[in-house]
Enzyme design. Structure first.
Site, PDB file in Angstrom:
ATOM      1  N   HIS A 176       0.048 -52.220 -25.433  1.00 23.09           N
ATOM      2  CA  HIS A 176       0.627 -51.561 -24.206  1.00 23.09           C
ATOM      3  C   HIS A 176       0.829 -52.637 -23.161  1.00 23.09           C
ATOM      4  CE1 HIS A 176       2.252 -49.097 -21.165  1.00 23.09           C
ATOM      5  NE2 HIS A 176       1.549 -49.716 -20.310  1.00 23.09           N
ATOM      6  N   ASP A 213       1.870 -36.053 -16.779  1.00 18.53           N
ATOM      7  CA  ASP A 213       2.090 -37.406 -15.993  1.00 18.53           C
ATOM      8  C   ASP A 213       3.424 -37.745 -15.520  1.00 18.53           C
ATOM      9  OD1 ASP A 213       1.224 -40.251 -15.832  1.00 18.53           O
ATOM     10  OD2 ASP A 213       2.819 -40.536 -17.301  1.00 18.53           O
ATOM     11  N   ARG A 223       4.040 -39.387  -7.310  1.00 21.65           N
ATOM     12  CA  ARG A 223       3.310 -40.468  -6.544  1.00 21.65           C
ATOM     13  C   ARG A 223       4.336 -41.388  -6.038  1.00 21.65           C
ATOM     14  NH1 ARG A 223       0.551 -42.527 -11.528  1.00 21.65           N
ATOM     15  NH2 ARG A 223       0.047 -44.399 -10.303  1.00 21.65           N
ATOM     16  N   SER A 232      -2.606 -42.689 -16.042  1.00 20.69           N
ATOM     17  CA  SER A 232      -1.405 -42.367 -16.473  1.00 20.69           C
ATOM     18  C   SER A 232      -0.861 -43.321 -17.924  1.00 20.69           C
ATOM     19  CB  SER A 232      -0.254 -42.981 -15.344  1.00 20.69           C
ATOM     20  OG  SER A 232       0.883 -43.094 -15.869  1.00 20.69           O
ATOM     21  N   LYS A 260      -0.706 -41.494 -22.180  1.00 17.55           N
ATOM     22  CA  LYS A 260       0.419 -41.657 -22.752  1.00 17.55           C
ATOM     23  C   LYS A 260       0.076 -42.410 -24.455  1.00 17.55           C
ATOM     24  CE  LYS A 260       3.115 -43.760 -19.573  1.00 17.55           C
ATOM     25  NZ  LYS A 260       3.146 -43.265 -18.169  1.00 17.55           N
TER      26      LYS A 260
END
Ligand code: URA
Length: 442
Positions: free
Chosen positions: A82, A161, A168, A183, A187
């Protein structure tokens, strides 16, 4: 339990229990805890922070809020990668076939982009015929057969999320390290990763502008991975200039192909080798990073990585001939050169400004509904450390709709900081963070 008591406890700086966090997140998902209480709690977290154990509880609660992908029918250790997001970052397009060629199964779900340039899925759609939506069974079967599949996010992954992130965004609570870390990691965990390699960007074009903040975010994510039983490693890499030279969807596919051919830009090639090496080690197919790097270089040099890309494209219905004939990818009608106004050395290139310029040309989405033009984008001809003379081409814009061309060109001029002093090339990787600590390179 009452939400107001939990908010009060956090506001006073005390650690919440896993049950209290579950109460808030499950209540928020079901609608029993309203937006305004979660907004107040998020602001309390923003100021008071969270302990590692609270952050892990929040992550698991969000991961459990929707579908959890079970990748156990795919043999091998599934290592996900990621990136916290950067301009010109096409590493997933390169790493997926590259590490699959080394024997690490890649079952990757990626997103579309909002703002800047597109996401991995948008980029893949610039390959004629490429299907980004596969049935779950087909997705697993393909990974078992050829070792790799890249698809768009399907199903209902981490709805808590999604809801919390939207809240947010409008309550000034995005920039909280525990909230960002949970967050991202929720995922990855819901998508079924056994192990995770993170590319945390640092610099002007990144979420985290300073190295210390980037390291803190990386540590928070590595701690979550470790606490939830997934080996996790983070590489802190530069985003004080875009990665590689090409920005825009089909242009980034073209640069990914060049890189898999061994002809990519040095920074992109090197970052892919480093990230890929960690994936091989976590995937259990190499003993250490040095052995893994040598293996990956070999797979590029002997054409195996490029062959794997062809297999991936063909398996998902795409025209694999684009790999040997990139001219078959969508191309924009016109080119426009942006020239340096003064000579000197390139000291920095504001990546975010370059990303916005690409979006103005149509390569990214201004709103969720925007339709992107896969063929447009930017070719950066000068990077940090390069000497330029007045009138030299800094960038070539690939354009179809010239209505915002001047605005885009101005953004590029302003993005370049050109100084009279000599500049070293920018560092590519600043640090590596593992459960054992931080190794700094600068
Ligand atoms: N990316 C995410 O997925 N979540 C955040 O909170 C920030 C960036």
């Amino acid at each position: 339990m009452r939400a107001v008591d939990i908010i009060h406890k956090k506001r006073e700086g005390h650690e919440l229990t896993a049950e209290e966090i579950r109460f808030l997140i499950q209540g928020y998902s079901s609608g029993e805890v309203p937006d305004y209480q979660i907004a107040a709690w998020a602001m309390a977290v923003y100021f008071q922070g969270m302990t590692a154990s609270e952050t892990a509880s929040l992550t698991l609660e969000m991961a459990r809020s929707g579908d959890q992908i079970d990748l156990s029918s795919i043999s091998g250790i599934k290592v996900d990668k990621h990136s916290t997001g950067g301009v010109g970052d096409k590493t997933s397009l390169i790493l997926a076939p590259l590490v699959a060629a080394a024997g690490v199964p890649v079952a990757k779900m990626s997103g579309r982009g909002l703002g800047h340039t597109g996401g991995t899925i948008d980029k893949l759609e610039s390959i004629p015929g490429f299907q980004v939506e596969l049935e779950r069974e087909q997705f697993f079967k393909q990974v078992n057969e050829i070792g790799v599949s890249l698809i768009g996010q399907t199903g209902n992954i981490t709805p808590a999320d999604k809801k919390l992130y939207a809240l947010r965004d409008v309550t000034a609570t995005v920039e909280s390290i525990p909230l960002i870390a949970s967050s991202v990691m929720s995922k990855k965990i819901a998508a079924g990763a056994d192990a995770i390699v993170l590319d945390v960007k640092t610099g002007s074009g990144a979420f985290m502008k300073t190295l210390d903040d980037s390291i803190a975010l990386a540590k928070a994510m590595v701690d979550i991975g470790t606490d939830t039983g997934r080996q996790t490693i983070a590489v802190i890499s530069d985003m004080d200039q875009p990665l590689g030279h090409l920005i825009g969807n089909s242009l980034e596919v073209e640069e990914a192909i060049q890189t898999l051919r061994g002809e990519g830009p040095r920074d992109l090639h090197r970052l892919c080798i480093m990230l890929g090496a960690h994936m091989l080690v976590l995937g259990g197919v190499a003993r250490d990073a040095a052995e893994a790097e040598a293996r990956l270089e070999q797979l590029i040099a002997d054409g195996s990585a490029l062959e794997k890309l062809k297999e991936l494209i063909a398996a998902q219905g795409g025209d694999a001939s684009v790999v040997d004939h990139p001219e078959r990818l969508p191309h924009a009608r016109e080119r426009f050169e942006v020239k340096a106004e003064a000579g000197g050395t390139v000291a920095a290139i504001q990546a975010e400004e370059i990303g916005i310029a690409a979006m103005l040309l149509g390569a990214g989405r201004e709103t969720k509904e925007s339709v992107i033009d896969l063929s447009v984008g930017i070719d950066l001809r000068a990077k940090v450390g390069d000497a330029v003379n007045a009138g030299d081409v800094l960038a070539v814009l690939h354009v179809n709709d010239a209505s915002r061309l001047q605005e885009a060109a101005q953004k590029i001029i302003h993005a370049y900081r050109i100084t009279s002093e000599a500049q070293a090339a920018a560092p590519l990787v600043y640090a590596i963070v593992t459960k054992d600590g931080v190794e700094r390179f600068v």
